[in-house]
Design an enzyme around this catalytic site. Structure first.
Site, PDB file in Angstrom:
ATOM      1  N   ASP A  99       0.866  -1.176   0.000  1.00  0.00           N
ATOM      2  CA  ASP A  99       0.000   0.000   0.000  1.00  0.00           C
ATOM      3  C   ASP A  99       0.907   1.231   0.000  1.00  0.00           C
ATOM      4  O   ASP A  99       2.128   1.144   0.066  1.00  0.00           O
ATOM      5  CB  ASP A  99      -0.897  -0.045   1.256  1.00  0.00           C
ATOM      6  N   GLU A 148     -10.313   6.901   4.494  1.00  0.00           N
ATOM      7  CA  GLU A 148      -9.330   6.270   5.377  1.00  0.00           C
ATOM      8  C   GLU A 148      -9.507   6.720   6.830  1.00  0.00           C
ATOM      9  O   GLU A 148     -10.617   6.949   7.285  1.00  0.00           O
ATOM     10  CB  GLU A 148      -7.927   6.523   4.827  1.00  0.00           C
TER      11      GLU A 148
HETATM   12  C1  GLC Z   1      -4.220   4.318  -0.193  1.00  0.00           C
HETATM   13  C2  GLC Z   1      -5.157   3.195   0.178  1.00  0.00           C
HETATM   14  C3  GLC Z   1      -5.297   2.143  -0.874  1.00  0.00           C
HETATM   15  C4  GLC Z   1      -5.111   2.743  -2.247  1.00  0.00           C
HETATM   16  C5  GLC Z   1      -3.674   3.238  -2.338  1.00  0.00           C
HETATM   17  C6  GLC Z   1      -3.396   3.942  -3.678  1.00  0.00           C
HETATM   18  O1  GLC Z   1      -3.518   4.771   0.891  1.00  0.00           O
HETATM   19  O2  GLC Z   1      -4.921   2.563   1.428  1.00  0.00           O
HETATM   20  O3  GLC Z   1      -6.600   1.546  -0.722  1.00  0.00           O
HETATM   21  O4  GLC Z   1      -5.336   1.768  -3.260  1.00  0.00           O
HETATM   22  O5  GLC Z   1      -3.327   4.110  -1.285  1.00  0.00           O
HETATM   23  O6  GLC Z   1      -4.123   5.130  -3.760  1.00  0.00           O
END
Ligand code: GLC
Length: 655
Positions: free
Chosen positions: A345, A542
């Site tokens: 992530d 988030e």
């Molecule tokens: C974010 C999220 C994830 C997402 C990634 C790219 O922090 O946790 O779900 O796909 O970054 O944007």
């Protein structure tokens, strides 16, 4: 005598002056010498530093035009093998780097450093946000990758979890929790296909979806990105989404099942992020839950051929999941047989690592990470990992395994063989997709209470409409819509608010509609038949949505109170990313509807209010009554053993 004395004195003075000027000269020379040492030393240091840190790639010749890996008739395995053998260590490591497009010092770095993936993190859009400019932006970066020595195309990734929602004008489908309420795998599959076609029309080839998270605590800011707290429903809908995304329809887009694993089961108050409460937190190390709740949706995704799996930012017990070889390699890759690639992530290799980036790269890659969403320092990453391989702290075999997995998915996605063709731009936000989204809205809206007030008549009556969510497409779409945290307000081109949808449905058929956001209808002589209060949460993404007590805010509660004074019956429609605590308030409502985050096609709500469609959706997770019931276990048991307000699976119909 006097003359001698004077001479002596003069001579002494001259000697003193000479000595003084000699000292001055010596001092000047010493300073000059010292300065030159510093300058030369600095230059030497710089050369050594640059030498040591310079990312010099071995100069290798381009491959022959008939190289085996370039031949689409060859089996993918053979193409991967042939290409891997041609790659330098630096080129291999470059393929393991996933960079946010805003971190590129220049697009040519994609070519020069052989980068494997580029992403548009939420909000990373072209200067003019429309499908054509998205296509142009992505095309430039894809061109750079194809001009690299070996011409390895990039995966370009984006979050399109509820439609291609970064793009102005795209169809915004209901967020996943609404699709979970529909329980309709065929609908989810069609939505995934439609989304994939809109993604493809902008040249992008990777979607960081579906989320297989299973929220047990509605205080979490990411409940709405999941289908359900039930692993079985998550498996069913997740597979439907993967199949719709990775073909066999007209567009093949690489999917990413996320966030591996157990995300949604973090413990409230245990977040590693100083501003969050539960997101990016700790999951109890429970082997029974691991094998019975957390792994099954990923097994279903692996069996469905998902090409990549994204590891979350949570901890398993006291270990970051991204560092956990048992979970990533032993369970996912060996036991479940996952042949795709594991991606981290955002900044996930380094977040909360407790060590240097150098060491974090070693720990995560050795645990099984194949592509790192850095998303910033790609030169440092390549240099560090090269050094770690040279020092045998990461084996060449591990690098080759990671790169082979990435290359396999690139060949599988047809990236090496795709022919330049004009993008099908008009499919973005097409009428057909909006109709599909409208159907999804009516299929995902749950009827929680109905004291003989729904469905409403389409031909007569007087309806008052109020509330923060009545005429606000930003709120009905939620976050991950053009901007990471969404945008409050009526700004989504081509979208229909719930109020607009109601007006379109009954505005010209004898039903009188009056709207006032605050419910201020106090100038009325007599009560209207029905008041509809459409309340809403502000958009959040988030951990910024972690909330100790999700409720209807005071302004909307005041609106409901006013509406009751001016209407015979009151219906409350809740626009939210999760269940809210309404235990007391719901008692005085005549009807209650959970509409979740329906997206751009608000008219789908009118379809069920006025019986063009029957309410059919059911709760995809329990609706708690009070905080002491949280978290609610996957089997529906509340923490304090009391009954939730509504259990998972609850929903009324209006046949
Ligand atoms: C974010 C999220 C994830 C997402 C990634 C790219 O922090 O946790 O779900 O796909 O970054 O944007």
């Amino acid at each position: 005598m006097r003359l001698t004395k004077t001479i002596r004195k003069t001579r002494a003075q001259n000697a003193k002056n000479k000595a003084r000027s000699k000292n001055k000269l010596l001092t000047k020379r010493f300073i000059a010498f010292a300065v030159s040492i510093v300058i030369i030393g600095g230059a030497v240091f710089r050369i050594i530093y640059i030498k040591q840190n310079e990312l010099t790639f071995p100069v290798l010749s381009p491959p022959a035009s008939d190289a085996l890996y370039k031949n689409p008739s060859q089996p993918i395995e053979a193409r991967v093998k042939d290409l891997l053998e041609r790659m330098s260590l630096e080129e291999k490591i470059g393929q393991m780097a996933l960079i946010d497009k805003r971190s590129l010092s220049k697009p040519q770095d994609i070519k020069d450093f052989g980068l494997g993936g580029i992403l548009s993190g939420a909000g990373a859009k072209p200067s003019t946000n429309d499908p054509q400019n998205w296509y142009r932006m992505v095309a430039e970066m894809k061109k750079q990758s194809k001009e690299s020595r070996l011409g390895i195309p990039i995966f370009y990734g984006i979050d399109a979890n509820h439609g291609h929602s970064n793009v102005l004008g795209a169809t915004i489908f209901p967020h996943s929790i609404g699709l979970g309420a529909s329980g309709d795998a065929e609908l989810v599959n069609k939505i995934a296909e439609a989304t994939a076609s809109e993604i493809k029309a902008t040249g992008i080839n990777w979607n960081y979806s579906p989320s297989l998270d299973a929220p047990k605590d509605i205080r979490w800011g990411r409940v709405y990105e999941a289908y359900s707290d039930d692993p079985g429903l998550n498996s069913k809908l997740g597979v439907a989404y993967i199949n719709g995304t990775q073909g066999p329809g007209q567009s093949y887009i690489l999917a990413s099942a996320k966030h591996y694993l157990g995300t949604g089961s973090m413990v409230w108050g245990e977040s590693n992020h100083k501003k969050f409460k539960i997101d990016q937190g700790k999951i109890l190390n429970d082997e029974h839950a691991l094998n019975n709740y957390y792994l099954p949706p990923y097994k279903a995704a692996v069996d469905a051929g998902v090409g990549s799996i994204m590891v979350g930012l949570s901890e398993w017990g006291d270990t970051r999941i991204i560092d956990n070889k048992y979970l990533i390699t032993d369970k996912l890759k060996t036991e479940l047989g996952f042949k795709g690639f594991v991606v981290s992530d955002w900044y996930g290799a380094y977040e909360y690592s407790g060590t240097s980036k150098y060491r974090a790269n070693i720990n995560t890659i050795n645990a099984g990470l194949d592509m790192a969403m850095l998303p910033y320092e790609y030169k440092a990453f390549i240099k560090d990992v090269r050094k770690a391989v040279q020092k045998n702290e990461i084996s060449q075999g591990r690098i080759d395994d990671a790169v082979s997995r990435i290359l396999y998915q690139k060949f599988r996605a047809g990236l090496f063989d795709e022919k330049e063709q004009d993008p099908d731009i008009k499919i973005v936000g097409s009428i057909a997709h909006r109709q599909l989204a409208r159907q999804a809205v009516s299929s995902s809206t749950v009827l929680l209470k109905n004291n003989e007030v729904l469905p409403l008549s389409k031909t007569n009556g007087e309806i008052l409409i109020a509330g923060s969510g009545a005429d606000n497409v930003g709120r009905q779409s939620g976050a991950w819509t053009v901007e990471w945290q969404g945008i409050d307000g009526n700004w989504v081109p081509g979208a229909t608010s719930i109020l607009q949808g109601i007006r379109q449905t009954v505005g010209n058929s004898g039903v009188q509609i009056h709207y006032n956001k605050d419910g201020a209808f106090n100038d009325r002589k007599k009560k209207a038949d029905v008041g509809i209060a459409i309340v809403s949460e502000k958009p959040y993404a988030e951990g910024w949505g972690d909330n100790p007590s999700p409720r209807i805010d005071k302004a909307d509660l005041e609106t409901i109170r006013r509406l009751k004074l001016s209407s015979n019956k009151v219906i409350v429609i809740i626009i939210s990313g999760r269940p809210l605590f309404i235990n007391d308030e719901i008692k005085s409502w005549d009807a209650a509807v959970a509409a979740w985050l329906p997206g751009s096609e608000g008219a789908g709500i009118a379809d069920v209010l006025f019986r063009d469609k029957s309410f059919s959706a059911t709760l995809p997770l329990p609706w708690p009554a009070i905080e002491s019931q949280l978290p609610i276990n996957h089997d529906g048991a509340t923490k304090d053993q009391s009954r939730p307000l509504f259990p998972r699976g609850y929903g009324l119909t209006t046949n």
